[in-house]
Design a protein around this motif. Sequence first.
Motif, PDB file in Angstrom:
ATOM      1  N   LEU A   1       0.823  -1.199   0.000  1.00 19.40           N
ATOM      2  CA  LEU A   1       0.000   0.000   0.000  1.00 19.40           C
ATOM      3  C   LEU A   1       0.863   1.257   0.000  1.00 19.40           C
ATOM      4  CD1 LEU A   1      -2.629  -1.000   2.713  1.00 19.40           C
ATOM      5  CD2 LEU A   1      -3.067  -0.808   0.259  1.00 19.40           C
ATOM      6  N   LEU A   2       0.410   2.273  -0.742  1.00 20.06           N
ATOM      7  CA  LEU A   2       1.051   3.577  -0.660  1.00 20.06           C
ATOM      8  C   LEU A   2       0.546   4.258   0.614  1.00 20.06           C
ATOM      9  CD1 LEU A   2       1.373   6.114  -3.591  1.00 20.06           C
ATOM     10  CD2 LEU A   2       0.813   6.856  -1.293  1.00 20.06           C
ATOM     11  N   VAL A   3       1.468   4.547   1.537  1.00 16.61           N
ATOM     12  CA  VAL A   3       1.038   5.135   2.809  1.00 16.61           C
ATOM     13  C   VAL A   3       1.351   6.625   2.899  1.00 16.61           C
ATOM     14  CG1 VAL A   3       1.203   2.969   4.075  1.00 16.61           C
ATOM     15  CG2 VAL A   3       3.194   4.479   3.984  1.00 16.61           C
ATOM     16  N   GLU A   4       2.304   7.102   2.072  1.00 18.52           N
ATOM     17  CA  GLU A   4       2.618   8.532   2.087  1.00 18.52           C
ATOM     18  C   GLU A   4       3.402   8.889   0.845  1.00 18.52           C
ATOM     19  OE1 GLU A   4       4.448  11.963   5.096  1.00 18.52           O
ATOM     20  OE2 GLU A   4       4.332   9.876   5.747  1.00 18.52           O
ATOM     21  N   GLU A   5       3.125  10.084   0.316  1.00 21.67           N
ATOM     22  CA  GLU A   5       3.941  10.633  -0.767  1.00 21.67           C
ATOM     23  C   GLU A   5       4.029  12.139  -0.591  1.00 21.67           C
ATOM     24  OE1 GLU A   5       2.500  10.676  -4.771  1.00 21.67           O
ATOM     25  OE2 GLU A   5       0.446  10.223  -4.148  1.00 21.67           O
ATOM     26  N   ALA A   6       5.209  12.655  -0.909  1.00 15.89           N
ATOM     27  CA  ALA A   6       5.429  14.091  -0.719  1.00 15.89           C
ATOM     28  C   ALA A   6       6.725  14.492  -1.407  1.00 15.89           C
ATOM     29  CB  ALA A   6       5.502  14.425   0.772  1.00 15.89           C
TER      30      ALA A   6
ATOM     31  N   LEU B   1       8.814  15.584   3.137  1.00 14.50           N
ATOM     32  CA  LEU B   1       8.707  14.285   3.793  1.00 14.50           C
ATOM     33  C   LEU B   1       9.755  14.120   4.888  1.00 14.50           C
ATOM     34  CD1 LEU B   1       7.564  11.019   2.558  1.00 14.50           C
ATOM     35  CD2 LEU B   1       9.937  10.961   3.300  1.00 14.50           C
ATOM     36  N   PHE B   2      10.971  14.567   4.640  1.00 19.08           N
ATOM     37  CA  PHE B   2      12.020  14.408   5.654  1.00 19.08           C
ATOM     38  C   PHE B   2      11.833  15.363   6.834  1.00 19.08           C
ATOM     39  CE2 PHE B   2      14.172  11.919   2.458  1.00 19.08           C
ATOM     40  CZ  PHE B   2      14.939  11.026   3.196  1.00 19.08           C
ATOM     41  N   GLU B   3      11.294  16.536   6.565  1.00 23.94           N
ATOM     42  CA  GLU B   3      11.129  17.512   7.643  1.00 23.94           C
ATOM     43  C   GLU B   3       9.850  17.299   8.440  1.00 23.94           C
ATOM     44  OE1 GLU B   3      11.414  21.357   5.871  1.00 23.94           O
ATOM     45  OE2 GLU B   3      13.596  21.230   5.567  1.00 23.94           O
ATOM     46  N   ASP B   4       8.821  16.760   7.779  1.00 26.33           N
ATOM     47  CA  ASP B   4       7.531  16.615   8.468  1.00 26.33           C
ATOM     48  C   ASP B   4       6.805  15.350   8.011  1.00 26.33           C
ATOM     49  OD1 ASP B   4       5.372  17.223  10.097  1.00 26.33           O
ATOM     50  OD2 ASP B   4       4.420  18.513   8.584  1.00 26.33           O
ATOM     51  N   PRO B   5       7.358  14.155   8.314  1.00 28.58           N
ATOM     52  CA  PRO B   5       6.675  12.910   7.918  1.00 28.58           C
ATOM     53  C   PRO B   5       5.341  12.765   8.653  1.00 28.58           C
ATOM     54  CG  PRO B   5       8.484  12.448   9.430  1.00 28.58           C
ATOM     55  CD  PRO B   5       8.584  13.899   9.102  1.00 28.58           C
ATOM     56  N   GLN B   6       4.328  12.312   7.935  1.00 27.74           N
ATOM     57  CA  GLN B   6       2.988  12.241   8.514  1.00 27.74           C
ATOM     58  C   GLN B   6       2.614  10.850   9.015  1.00 27.74           C
ATOM     59  OE1 GLN B   6       0.959  15.117   8.846  1.00 27.74           O
ATOM     60  NE2 GLN B   6       2.960  15.978   8.312  1.00 27.74           N
ATOM     61  N   HIS B   7       3.050   9.827   8.298  1.00 22.65           N
ATOM     62  CA  HIS B   7       2.618   8.464   8.631  1.00 22.65           C
ATOM     63  C   HIS B   7       3.581   7.833   9.640  1.00 22.65           C
ATOM     64  CE1 HIS B   7       1.394   4.250   8.034  1.00 22.65           C
ATOM     65  NE2 HIS B   7       0.268   4.749   7.545  1.00 22.65           N
ATOM     66  N   PRO B   8       3.064   7.073  10.622  1.00 27.27           N
ATOM     67  CA  PRO B   8       3.946   6.421  11.608  1.00 27.27           C
ATOM     68  C   PRO B   8       4.998   5.522  10.966  1.00 27.27           C
ATOM     69  CG  PRO B   8       1.655   6.252  12.296  1.00 27.27           C
ATOM     70  CD  PRO B   8       1.641   6.828  10.918  1.00 27.27           C
ATOM     71  N   TYR B   9       4.638   4.861   9.864  1.00 29.91           N
ATOM     72  CA  TYR B   9       5.596   3.981   9.192  1.00 29.91           C
ATOM     73  C   TYR B   9       6.751   4.787   8.603  1.00 29.91           C
ATOM     74  CZ  TYR B   9       7.513   0.587   5.896  1.00 29.91           C
ATOM     75  OH  TYR B   9       8.365  -0.241   5.203  1.00 29.91           O
ATOM     76  N   THR B  10       6.439   5.941   8.010  1.00 33.32           N
ATOM     77  CA  THR B  10       7.493   6.806   7.470  1.00 33.32           C
ATOM     78  C   THR B  10       8.416   7.269   8.581  1.00 33.32           C
ATOM     79  OG1 THR B  10       5.903   7.598   5.819  1.00 33.32           O
ATOM     80  CG2 THR B  10       7.949   8.829   6.042  1.00 33.32           C
ATOM     81  N   ARG B  11       7.844   7.649   9.713  1.00 34.43           N
ATOM     82  CA  ARG B  11       8.665   8.096  10.843  1.00 34.43           C
ATOM     83  C   ARG B  11       9.574   6.967  11.333  1.00 34.43           C
ATOM     84  NH1 ARG B  11       3.847  11.086  12.133  1.00 34.43           N
ATOM     85  NH2 ARG B  11       3.109   9.474  13.559  1.00 34.43           N
ATOM     86  N   ARG B  12       9.056   5.731  11.313  1.00 35.86           N
ATOM     87  CA  ARG B  12       9.872   4.588  11.741  1.00 35.86           C
ATOM     88  C   ARG B  12      11.038   4.360  10.779  1.00 35.86           C
ATOM     89  NH1 ARG B  12       6.173   0.707  11.890  1.00 35.86           N
ATOM     90  NH2 ARG B  12       6.968  -0.863  10.462  1.00 35.86           N
ATOM     91  N   LEU B  13      10.802   4.516   9.480  1.00 38.98           N
ATOM     92  CA  LEU B  13      11.883   4.378   8.504  1.00 38.98           C
ATOM     93  C   LEU B  13      12.961   5.435   8.732  1.00 38.98           C
ATOM     94  CD1 LEU B  13      10.118   3.722   5.058  1.00 38.98           C
ATOM     95  CD2 LEU B  13      11.404   2.082   6.415  1.00 38.98           C
ATOM     96  N   LEU B  14      12.534   6.672   8.987  1.00 38.81           N
ATOM     97  CA  LEU B  14      13.487   7.765   9.164  1.00 38.81           C
ATOM     98  C   LEU B  14      14.270   7.633  10.469  1.00 38.81           C
ATOM     99  CD1 LEU B  14      11.347  10.793   7.907  1.00 38.81           C
ATOM    100  CD2 LEU B  14      13.117   9.553   6.673  1.00 38.81           C
ATOM    101  N   ASP B  15      13.701   6.927  11.432  1.00 40.96           N
ATOM    102  CA  ASP B  15      14.384   6.743  12.719  1.00 40.96           C
ATOM    103  C   ASP B  15      15.328   5.546  12.728  1.00 40.96           C
ATOM    104  OD1 ASP B  15      13.143   8.921  13.814  1.00 40.96           O
ATOM    105  OD2 ASP B  15      11.500   7.793  14.718  1.00 40.96           O
ATOM    106  N   ALA B  16      15.469   4.874  11.579  1.00 44.61           N
ATOM    107  CA  ALA B  16      16.223   3.610  11.547  1.00 44.61           C
ATOM    108  C   ALA B  16      17.688   3.790  11.188  1.00 44.61           C
ATOM    109  CB  ALA B  16      15.576   2.642  10.552  1.00 44.61           C
ATOM    110  N   GLU B  17      18.222   5.001  11.321  1.00 41.40           N
ATOM    111  CA  GLU B  17      19.643   5.200  11.047  1.00 41.40           C
ATOM    112  C   GLU B  17      20.487   4.508  12.116  1.00 41.40           C
ATOM    113  OE1 GLU B  17      21.001   6.750   8.287  1.00 41.40           O
ATOM    114  OE2 GLU B  17      18.920   6.501   7.694  1.00 41.40           O
TER     115      GLU B  17
END
Length: 529
Positions: free
Chosen positions: A230-235, A240-256
């Motif tokens: 499923l497409l959960v977010e696009e921007a 997208l990097f400054e203000d991710p909306q979906h919890p899944y996107t935030r989890r990806l960005l926190d995985a560094e």
Amino acid sequence: MSALLEIKDLSISFDASIHAVQQLSLRIGRGETVALVGESGSGKSVSALSVLRLLDERHASYPTGEILFQGEDMLKISQKRLRQIRGRQISMIFQEPMTSLNPLHTVEKQISETLALHKGMRGPQACARCIELLELVGIPSPQERLNSYPHQLSGGQKQRVMIAMALANEPDLLIADEPTTALDVTVQKQVLELLKDLQHKLGMAILLITHDLSIVRRYADHVVVMERGLLVEEAATTTLFEDPQHPYTRRLLDAEPPASPSGAMVNNLPLLDVDNLDVRFITRKSLLGKPKAWFQAVDKVSFSLNQGETLGIVGESGSGKTTIGHALLKLTGSTGSIRLTGHELAHLDQKEFRPWRKRIQIVFQDPFGSLSPRMSVAEIVREGLEIHVPATPEEQDRQVIRALTDVGLDPDARHRYPHEFSGGQRQRIAIARALVLQPELIILDEPTSALDRTVQKQVITLLRELQDKYSLSYVFISHDLAVVRALSHKLLVLKNGRVVEYGEASGIFNTPKHEYTRELLGAALFYAR
């Protein structure tokens, strides 16, 4: 901006029961880079393969949707028209170059094939174009590489050949599926900058599929995030990097990866001492079979490692990183001194070295390729015990269960086979196989390069926990400097088989002394943020 490619409400099913993608919509304009991101199994590659109808149509179907390329529906055009578009107007770089390149054909033949098919270019003209393309993607001595076969190239060089093939006909759309996974940071930057330059010159659009969000941040204009089809977010990328909306996107960005190694139980007990390690390969023999020429893969390399410590080995493709790991395990011939807990191993033959294999284990880069598909997980993990640790089947089973538990896998799944697990789970199985023998030293050869960032972080956390628990020592070989920084206490920087810098990892990362080290760190996208 007019759409070059537009995907509308695309659904993809396999055997009418597995719904891999559900109602995906995205558009790519001319000259635009759109990144498709998400974990393994999210539907990224399946969606990309569908654009060129490369899925097996005996099993794959498209219940809904359209794929419009310059107004033509790719799902409805004839096979003849499809062949005209493939490799000419739309090209694709595949993730795994070893399975994408023909092992029976030379580099020149494989690049020339697409030039002949779409441009009628043959003979000296095609040869000159091949050399030009190999130079573009950073292959050293391109003329000498024309007659090479894929097995004679490093992983990074094979990927560069794939990129050269994809760019040969200057396509309108380039689909790049993890194009830099096998590349070291300097070549990664070179290739991405090359793609960006060609994009500006040719007006080429790029659909970029990657798990490396630092690449997305720097090179993509727009980002599409997928989770379980499923497409959960696009921007726009910045948004997208400054203000991710979906919890899944935030989890990806926190995985560094973490910025430094754990406070492992490092002590001053010397475990491994390597002195003047040399590895040479014969490149040419006389008619009588005597060696006439050699390639110096490792040249007088020396380092030491204490118990509970991690040594990171970094360098470009072909610098000798993996060769050092193989030499430590006597998988390749070498000269020099290799001492484990004060015992000299270099002079031992294979039979004499066999008892030491229990104490030195290795985890390879590709977990699927290094696990036998014909053996269950229990058999894979138990195999080393049967060779090195005579015990009853019950005791061996207890040790297998303990090893699987240590790496965070359900022991009840031990009777399943590798293909039934995800990439991250297969790498955990490979770690369990090494861990079950309770080694003192584990050589980790690019163990996270094929994994998503979220899974990478899980594996890094696991390795740190195991090191703390068992006071393990690691030799960690990688081109991913973010991962190296997260694990390594010491760092060894190689170039052309020689050590250019060696010392405490934190000191080298913060104040590199050698120009080559500064070049590596400067090219690492994480370092330049």
